[in-house]
Design a protein around this motif. Structure first.
Motif: not given
Lengths: 320, 227
Positions: A293-296, A298-301, A309, A313, A317-318
């Motif tokens: 998922d792109k938003k996931e 980008e959130t971690l970036m 990385e 993660i 997690g999945m």
């Protein structure tokens, strides 16, 4: 009480204990006589310890072990039973035949670690027949550790029958090391008021091949089930998931949930099948295959992680 | 976006106000450098450095971060681990600091620290966890995209307090909002419409302008004229 002590002076015992630890097991439990455990290396039973309410019967065969494990009627085993299967050398065949019975009103948790840390040409077969008796409960967790080479075939096949009011929860995990070739084939017959939950999590890399077939037949009134599959594949790995649920009785409820994340040149196929022949039964499904998922990501970036990385993660997690 | 001129001071809380579709979130994504929101003209300068060539990660490591209006779901990722990720750049974080961050967003640590971010939490709970992850990161610039959406009025006071805390801890905060309460707590505000910043200045004045001129405006193609 059955007891064959794990000989700590034996080289094979030392090797399999180290492999068990590498697979995430706690070796101390194999030496604890207050806990039930069974350790099998190749075709040798290295230790067996059964506490009250549990009966182990085992027979070494040419390439494996035939096991009968019975939880006696009415016994609620308070602590998990630990099982360790493995082959430490780089080649070999391990053929396990398992006959498991949880008698009426019994309850047990089995934690199995299957470890093949050096596998280059290994075959691990398991053919299991499991009976969950009336109002009995089995929770079964199977964690695999395969090492980095990918030269392994894992062929688990099981038929599970859950009698009235029984419950069966299983969680199969193969996320450490290379999968190699996995052909997973479980089928379940669920009777009246029974519960079945099957979870599989696999991480395929390089040229790993993954085939998962899970079938549940909801035969009895109000039988309920969930099939949940989480697969992540990367590089040139391939996966095929088939999750089949059949609703044959009034009040039967089933759900098939498959999520696959693919990266690189990996190829994934998901086939959820629902069959219903009773108007009062209901079976649903969902399946999704795609990139992370792109938003996931980008959130971690945006919290400072590199893209790789972040993906790592999210995938771990999945599969956690 | 066009005609966006915005200057944000050190430890300044700056609200961006505007109707839906005005370009507020687009501005936030552009500042963070998200894929598909790269700016084609103009420049974004942060502490004297042009951000144009920097990735999201590089911008984050300079001290910029973003809290999404709709936070991502992370299956299997525990709240504890999520909150620790942003703190990596500051040499890590203690268990107590994670708990403190959760308390600041009014979540009981013992109830939430071991739960999964992707669990069936309510929108408000996920939003609070998102804000807690900003606290643990201690950014130089926190961009908050509608931190008030999905949060009840009582909690709005806590959001305002949280924004003030970020400022006290050394962050500048760019907050996208519709709420007067948040605008009122800002040092400065800007009004956006049709991808443009129409005016910047005193937050109460901007908020009043938005309420009296923009909300009744039913012709968004022609934004209200600014004297």
């Amino acid at each position: 009480m059955t007891q064959i002590a794990l000989n700590t002076l034996s080289r094979e015992a030392e090797d399999i204990t180290a492999a068990y630890t590498a697979a995430g097991g706690d070796a101390a439990v194999l030496h604890n006589h207050g806990l039930s455990s069974l350790v099998i290396s190749g075709n040798k039973v290295l230790s067996a310890n059964a506490t009250e309410g549990i009966v182990f019967e085992k027979k070494e065969t040419e390439h494996g072990v035939d096991i009968k494990l019975t939880i006696k009627k009415g016994y609620k085993i308070p602590l998990p039973v630990h099982l360790c299967f493995g082959i430490v050398p780089k080649d070999g065949l391990q053929d396990i035949k398992m006959d498991f019975v949880a008698e009426e009103d019994s309850a047990v948790e089995l934690i199995a670690h299957c470890t093949f840390p050096n596998a280059e040409k290994v075959i691990h077969k398991m053919d299991a027949k499991m009976l969950i008796g009336k109002n009995a409960s089995l929770k079964y967790t199977e964690t695999h550790f395969h090492g980095p080479h990918g030269g392994i075939q894992v062929l688990p096949k099981a038929h599970i029958r859950i009698e009235e009011g029984g419950s069966y929860y299983t969680n199969f995990s193969l996320i450490s090391g290379r999968v190699g070739y996995l052909e997973f084939d479980y089928s379940v017959d669920a009777e009246k008021d029974s519960i079945c939950e099957m979870v599989s999590k696999v991480y395929g890399k390089a040229d790993d091949k993954i085939k998962i077939l899970e079938r549940i037949s909801l035969n009895g009134e109000n039988a309920r089930s969930v099939i949940k599959s989480r697969l992540a594949i990367t590089d040139n790995a391939e996966s095929v998931f088939r999750g089949i649920t059949e609703g044959h009785a009034p009040g039967a409820r089933g759900h098939v949930d498959c999520m696959e994340v693919i990266q690189g040149n990996a190829k994934a196929e998901a086939i959820p099948v629902v069959r219903v022949d009773n108007p009062l039964a209901k079976v649903t499904h969902e399946a999704a295959i795609g990139c992370v998922d792109k938003k996931e990501v980008e959130t971690l970036m945006a919290r400072g992680l590199e893209e790789d990385e972040a993906i790592d993660i999210i995938v771990k997690g999945m599969l956690a | 976006m066009r005609g966006v001129n915005l200057e944000l001071g050190d430890r300044e809380i700056h609200s961006i106000i505007g109707a839906n579709g005005a370009g507020k979130s687009t501005l936030a994504y552009t500042l963070m450098g998200l894929q598909g929101y790269e700016h084609e003209e103009g420049s974004i300068i942060f502490n004297g450095e042009d951000l144009a060539a920097l990735s999201i990660t590089e911008r984050a490591r300079k001290g910029i971060t973003l809290a999404w209006q709709e936070p991502a779901r992370f299956e299997g990722l525990k709240v504890r681990d999520y909150l620790a990720i942003g703190a990596r750049g500051n040499g890590g974080i203690t268990e107590e600091e994670i708990k403190e961050a959760l308390r600041k967003v009014d979540l009981k640590p013992e109830k939430y620290i071991n739960r999964e971010v992707g669990e069936a939490l309510s929108g408000g709970e996920r939003k609070r966890i998102e804000l807690a992850s900003i606290i643990t990161m201690k950014p130089k610039l926190a961009i908050l995209d509608e931190p008030d959406s999905g949060i009840d009025v009582v909690s709005l006071k806590e959001i305002v307090a949280l924004i003030q805390t970020l400022k006290e801890n050394g962050s500048s905060v760019l907050v996208i909002t519709h709420r007067e309460e948040i605008a009122a707590a800002s040092d400065k505000a800007s009004l956006m419409c049709e991808g443009m910043i129409l005016r910047s200045g005193d937050p109460l004045e901007i908020s009043e302008f938005f309420k009296n001129r923009c909300i009744p405006c039913d012709n968004r193609v022609s934004p209200p004229k600014v004297k």
